[in-house]
Each structure stands twice: as C-alpha cells, then as structure tokens.
Design an enzyme around this catalytic site. Structure first.
Site: not given
Length: 564
Positions: A119-120, A192, A451, A477
């Site tokens: 993630c991220d 996500c 973000e 985001s």
C-alpha cells in the site's frame, strides 16, 4: 557471492559465530543469503496478513537451497492518516523505507532481495531502496482487496465512504446509510480495491518487469496469490545461485528508461493515480534515468485510455480487471495502436522480455478492457499541465474528469491549508464557478505533501464535481476524481505563483492543451512577489523539520537532497 564478505575466511569467524546464533549451520555458509523485506504492520488492511506471506516465502526459499533473512519496514495507512496531521508523515515515510532497505541490505551484504509491499508509499519506497542496493530483486505485493457491496448489490469501496461524508453533510444521505457504507466498503484484507495509489503502483511494478505476471490484480488472501509468492521465491533463488543470472538481473538492468516508459504507458492506459507520477519520477532518479516530466504528455498522445476503474468508474475494481485478462491484456491491447507504444524487448525478472510475457495475453471482457479501436479516450488518463501557475508542471487525472470540465475558467477561492479548505467547503463558501486553491501543502510547505481526499470527496458529495475545479501544491489520494490538479510546482513555500494568488483571480484550465494559467500580467505578478513572504508552519515533529529542510518539490519527485 556478495555475502561472502560477511561469511568467508578465518577473519569472519566472529561474523559466522553471530550468524550461528540465528540458527545457521555449516552448510548454510555456502548458500546465497536472501533478504526478505516485509512491510507487515497490523494497522494497514493491505498489510496485517503479510507476516503469514513472509513465512510462505521463507519456506520456499529454504526448499530451494538459499537462506532467507526477514526484516521489516514501517508503513503508514493513508486512509487512516488522512484528514489530520498524521498525513504529514505519509510521504516522508517513503524515504525512511528506502533508507531502511539500503541500510539492511548493504550492512549485511545480502545477495538478493524479495520485497513484500502493498500500500501507499511503501511500494515506491522499497523500489527506491532496492535500486540503491542494485542486487537481483523480485517484488510480490499482498494483493488487492475485494470490492464491497451494499445490500442491493451496488459495488462500493473506500472512495464511496469518503464521498458519502459529503452527502451526509448536505443532508442527502442519512447516517444509517453512511453506517452501511462504512461497514461494507472494505470487506477484506488487501490494498483498497480501486485504481488508487497502491494498486496503481503494484500494477506498474508488473509493467516494469520487477514483479511477476498477476502481481497487480490477483486478489489478496487467495490460493492464487499464495502460489505467486512461492513462484517469486523460487525464481529469486534460481537467480541468486547462478553468477551469470545474478549479474543479468540486477534491478537496474530491468528498471531502465524503457521500463519507466512502459510503466507510464500502463498508467495512461488504465488511468492510474496521480501519485504514480510523483513516485515514478523519484524511482527514475534512483535508477539513474533522466526522465523529463513533459515527456508524459507525448506518451499520452500515443496511448489510448482503455480501462476505467474506480474511482473513475465506480462499478469496476481490480478483481474485474483480473477476470478481464489482467495487466498483460491491457499491455497487449495498448500495444496494438502502434509498434512504438511499448518497449517489448525490455527484460522481465522471470526471464525473457515483456513482449514474450504478453504475447499470448487476451482481453476476455471488452466491457472492462476496451478494444484500442473503442477507447474511453484517444489519449492517456493522466496529463501534465504547464503555464505561469505551474512553470515546472502540475498533474491531473484526466480519466476522472467530467467532459465538461476539460476546459474551465473560474474564480480563485484561496485556502492556506487543507483544513481551511474543508472548513470553507462545509461552510458553503465554495460555489459553482470557483477554482478552489489549497496551498502550503507541498513537500516543503506541508511539510510532507499530505494526500487530500476529504476536500475532493466533499466537492463530489455536494454535487459540485462538474462545477468546481481544485488546484493545489499538495497531492491527492488515488481515490480522487474530478477536475483536481495537484503537484503544482514551484510550490507556495518556495515562492511559487500559487502562493501569490488572491480570491477572485481568474484561473484558466485546459486539459487538452496542457494549460494551467492565472490571468494576471507579468507586471502584476512581479508586484505581488515584491511583497510576498512564504508562510512557514510551526511543526513540532523533528523528523518533519528535517524533511522540510531537505525535500525537493513534486516536479522532482519530492526526493531528498543528498548534498546541502
């Protein structure tokens, strides 16, 4: 082997003694040492199960005649950190992750590396660190989350939850309906489910050739994903045990200018997160590739946008892309436009070339991955805008823009922080025809370039998405949609024109001509500049103050200067 430096010869007896304390035996000192960089952390939905994935990988490494050494990086969940000052730490965490990979691998002279991100900022941070070490490296992410569903079967995801907050604020949704969305939007572990930053980066790793086929789309917590882990572990051992393969598959031999180009092609074809541009610019610099930001518009002109995924199309998620043929099918279809769209001769970590990998790929569902003859757009889903308001560039996700907003002129309404903007939007200050300006949120001004999903989600939830634009020196985001332009460079904190704007200034946006301008004369801008002093936020965090003093702007990937 590289690891011989810590395990061979009589002078290394103390080193071997320490290694024996970890469980190594005589026979292990003739085997390659494999670093297993794990981003397991319990607070991130895409990572809480990665400790189990590491066990699978380590078992397979041992079976294949190598010695695994697991170590961990930190992680920040952008969704949980969003909307408060915790988000200031998100982008800076990328540098800590890169530094930790470099530190552990070089301090212990490990021979090869397998990275488990998801993630991220964790994925790009690991790539940056791996490039500094430059040993054979395979990435195998945790995998995407399943889409959520409401009782009536409507697919939803995290972006739905953020936008629902705006609807509740407008009185268009009840708190009971919001609660249902809250409980169903993220139904399982994984990154996500839309084409947000995590899945964008996991997809681009596949496009670059440093991850195996399926890395970007095979769902988390499935037998198929576990088999991908084992396959990656077997391959890294195969490479590490062969000197010629070790030399051939150093990560810088794979991530080169052609790989960067291919990554951006897939980004354009799938309408990835704007954050990918920030991260790919940083990765390019670590790879020693001089990649001009303006080149992205040239790539975009030759790449059809053929796959729309949430948040751009809220009914489609990563699991749908996988069923439709995956990233390989997207690449194969995109390449049909011309022989020069992709560099098909670039190597991939499993052996062979990207062209060989996608040769047999097929689009199974043309409603999900469109034929190149029937694209969503003839040009890619991302664009770089330039003008007096963004002399070094700004980024927009064109895939998520209403067609009526591709050209827009509006009056500036200025906020000096994200929170000011949120308060102003909720108070009804933002009206149709406005261009919301959020500044002092860039890498230096934030600091940390947090973000911003809350402002854009509120605008969408309040039915202003086709009536209001937003520009910022911060970033968005991957779940953001609408006429949201980020990464404006130079940023306000370094004297950029965005810092000179005043309420009522007329701002012109044209996505098709790559233009972002404020309708002010050079004389007026110079007059304002003479009386301008950038704001400096009072930041308590020591790491954030260090980061602010070293970070470059978004046009340069927000990397840290290594010379003062």
């Amino acid at each position: 082997m590289r690891s011989d430096e810590i395990k061979k010869g009589f002078q290394r007896a103390p080193h071997r003694s320490l290694l024996r304390a970890t469980g190594l035996k005589d026979e292990d000192f003739d085997k390659p040492f494999i670093g297993v960089a794990n981003s397991f952390i319990e607070i991130i939905p895409g990572h809480f199960f990665l400790n189990k994935y590491a066990q699978i990988i380590k078992e397979e490494i041992r079976k294949n005649g190598c010695v695994p050494f697991e170590f961990n990086t930190i992680g920040v969940d952008d969704g949980i950190a969003m909307g408060h000052d915790g988000m200031l730490y998100s982008l800076p965490s990328r540098e800590i992750i890169a530094n930790s990979i470099e530190t552990v691998m070089n301090a212990h002279k490990l021979d090869a590396l397998i990275c488990i991100p998801n993630c991220d900022k964790i994925t790009p941070g690991m790539i940056m660190g791996a490039l500094r070490v430059n040993v054979p490296t395979i990435f195998v992410s945790g995998g995407p989350m399943r889409a959520g569903h409401l009782k009536d079967g409507t697919p939803i995801d995290l972006a739905t939850a953020f936008e629902a907050v705006g609807k509740v604020a407008q009185g268009e949704m009840s708190e009971e309906e919001l609660y249902e969305i809250e409980c169903e939007a993220c139904p399982s572990g994984g990154s996500c489910s839309g084409m947000f930053t995590a899945n964008s980066m996991n997809t681009l790793m596949e496009a670059m050739g440093i991850a195996l086929e399926g890395n970007g789309t095979i769902l988390a917590l499935t037998p198929e994903r576990e088999e991908l882990l084992r396959k990656a572990a077997r391959r890294i051992c195969e490479i590490a045990k062969d000197e010629k393969l070790t030399e051939k598959y150093r990560i810088k031999n794979i991530i080169n200018e052609k790989a960067i180009h291919n990554a951006f092609v897939v980004d354009m074809a799938m309408g990835g997160s704007t954050n990918t541009i920030l991260h790919m610019m940083a990765i390019s610099k670590e790879a020693g590739v001089d990649f001009d930001l303006a080149r992205l518009n040239e790539i975009s002109k030759h790449v059809a946008h053929i796959a729309k995924i949430s948040p751009s199309l809220q009914t489609v998620h990563m699991e749908d892309i996988h069923k439709a043929g995956g990233v390989s099918a997207v690449m194969k279809e995109a390449s049909k436009r011309s022989d020069t769209v992709l560099y098909l001769d670039n190597p991939v970590i499993e052996g062979g070339t990207i062209g060989e990998r996608i040769a047999e790929a097929k689009v199974i569902d043309t409603s999900i991955i469109h034929p190149v003859e029937n694209p969503y757009s003839e040009v890619g889903g991302l664009a770089i805008l330039f003008g007096n308001l963004a002399e070094e560039g700004a980024v927009v996700k064109t895939a998520g823009i209403d067609p009526n907003m591709r050209e827009f002129t509006g009056k500036a309404i200025c906020f000096d922080s994200q929170q000011e903007a949120i308060d102003g939007i909720l108070a009804g200050k933002v009206k149709p025809g406005h261009v919301v300006v959020i500044r002092y949120e860039g890498p230096k001004g934030g600091p940390g370039m947090q973000e911003m999903l809350a402002p854009t989600s509120l605008i969408a939830g309040m039915n202003l998405g086709d009536k209001v634009a937003l520009i910022t020196d911060g970033r968005f985001s991957g779940a953001t949609r609408g006429a949201s332009i980020g990464h404006v460079s130079p940023e306000a904190a370094e004297g950029g024109v965005i810092g000179l704007l005043q309420d009522g200034d007329e701002i012109y946006i044209n996505v098709d001509t790559y233009t972002l301008e404020v309708k002010l004369s050079d004389e007026e801008l110079e007059k304002r500049r003479k009386n301008f002093k950038p704001k400096v936020k009072d930041i308590k965090g020591r790491w954030l103050r260090q980061y602010r003093s070293l970070v470059t702007n978004a046009a340069h990937g927000a990397i840290l200067k290594d010379e003062c």
